[in-house]
Design an enzyme around this catalytic site. Structure first.
Site, mmCIF file in Angstrom:
data_model
loop_
_atom_site.group_PDB
_atom_site.id
_atom_site.type_symbol
_atom_site.label_atom_id
_atom_site.label_comp_id
_atom_site.label_asym_id
_atom_site.label_seq_id
_atom_site.Cartn_x
_atom_site.Cartn_y
_atom_site.Cartn_z
ATOM 1 N N HIS A 162 41.886 38.135 43.606
ATOM 2 C CA HIS A 162 42.889 38.791 44.454
ATOM 3 C C HIS A 162 43.820 37.730 45.019
ATOM 4 O O HIS A 162 43.658 37.290 46.150
ATOM 5 C CB HIS A 162 42.206 39.523 45.615
ATOM 6 C CG HIS A 162 41.416 40.714 45.181
ATOM 7 N ND1 HIS A 162 41.990 41.872 44.727
ATOM 8 C CD2 HIS A 162 40.072 40.934 45.144
ATOM 9 C CE1 HIS A 162 41.054 42.758 44.432
ATOM 10 N NE2 HIS A 162 39.876 42.212 44.661
ATOM 11 N N GLU A 214 29.264 44.972 43.125
ATOM 12 C CA GLU A 214 30.117 45.694 44.068
ATOM 13 C C GLU A 214 30.418 47.124 43.614
ATOM 14 O O GLU A 214 31.433 47.690 44.011
ATOM 15 C CB GLU A 214 31.415 44.913 44.323
ATOM 16 C CG GLU A 214 32.103 44.371 43.087
ATOM 17 C CD GLU A 214 33.255 43.427 43.392
ATOM 18 O OE1 GLU A 214 33.737 43.365 44.531
ATOM 19 O OE2 GLU A 214 33.691 42.734 42.450
ATOM 20 N N ASP A 219 34.683 46.659 47.726
ATOM 21 C CA ASP A 219 34.656 47.477 46.508
ATOM 22 C C ASP A 219 33.445 48.398 46.496
ATOM 23 O O ASP A 219 33.541 49.534 46.008
ATOM 24 C CB ASP A 219 34.691 46.579 45.266
ATOM 25 C CG ASP A 219 36.116 46.192 44.908
ATOM 26 O OD1 ASP A 219 36.951 47.108 44.772
ATOM 27 O OD2 ASP A 219 36.415 44.993 44.805
#
Ligand code: 3PY
Ligand code: MG
Length: 254
Positions: A47, A152, A178
């Protein structure tokens, strides 16, 4: 250019290690994190805007201040993982691993033959091929590299008992954000079902004798995770800096 992996040793000895994600390109922030006393920083190439070129200078900066630099990669692909190891990071954190097979693939990607199938070349990690012989570098790299397996999703939680049998994983890391959306509560990590799922995973990972990691929201949360046995505790550099600025503005005017 490989360094002895202090983080790997501390975690294997059961010590609590404090780290933080850094999702913007800044060697300066790495230096500040090291001077501040963090054990490790995860450069976030999942990210964030960073590729291997910006990560490389951040790895250099980390080594100057005795900080262990890991990279979170975007994909569980050998060709992606190797580029972030070749810059001499201490290891990778691989997101969205949903099965034992996914984890086996990641474990094979971080190690050379005979333990894996990482591509071999005279890269920065291998002292550009002008340091020790590559044949001497290979076993050292295989021994020092770290793999953090990130779970996740609901599928990963279901597969956790089998995931925990895979060799070559240094930390099993739970991604609460997540996971919250996979459980149907996007962004609501404190929802009881999300919390209970995380707590169950922490207990299972500990029972398997593996270091467990996750993210913390603040100091109180970090302490409660440590009490539950989490030893790879991850904050966020942007959030830490923003909070310090906000506190300064608030308190200086008070
Ligand atoms: C998540 O919580 O989803 C993560 O990936 C942690 O960084
Ligand atoms: Mg995530």
């Amino acid at each position: 250019m490989l360094r002895p992996n202090e983080l790997k040793r501390k975690l294997a000895a059961g010590q609590v290690c404090l780290g933080a994600m850094l999702n913007f390109p800044s060697p300066h922030a790495m230096e500040i994190a090291g001077i501040g006393g963090l054990d490790f920083v995860i450069i976030d190439a999942e990210h964030g805007p960073m590729g291997p070129e910006s990560c490389e200078n951040m790895v250099r900066a980390a080594h100057l201040v005795g900080l262990t630099p890991l990279v979170r990669v975007a994909q569980n692909e050998p060709q992606v993982i190797l580029r972030y190891l070749d810059i001499a990071s201490a290891g990778v954190q691989v997101p969205m691993l949903n099965s034992a097979e996914d984890v086996r693939q990641a474990a094979a990607s971080v190690r050379y033959v005979p333990l894996g199938r990482r591509g071999l070349a005279g890269t920065r990690a291998a002292s550009y091929g002008v340091g020790p012989q590559l044949s001497e570098y290979v076993p050292v790299a295989n021994a020092e590299v770290m793999l953090v397996a990130q779970i996740e999703t609901v599928g990963a939680v279901e597969a956790l008992p089998e995931i925990l049998t895979v060799e070559g994983v240094d930390v099993v890391f739970i991604g609460p954000t997540d996971l919250s959306q996979s459980l149907g509560y996007p962004g609501r990590q404190t929802e009881p079902l999300v919390q209970a799922t995380i707590d169950r995973c922490i207990a299972q990972i500990r029972e398997a004798g593996k270091p467990v990691g996750t993210t913390c929201r603040d100091i109180t949360h970090a302490r409660s995770l440590i009490d539950k046995g989490v030893t790879y505790v991850v904050g966020n550099i942007g959030a830490l800096l923003a909070r310090a600025v906000r506190d300064f503005v608030r308190d200086a005017r008070a």
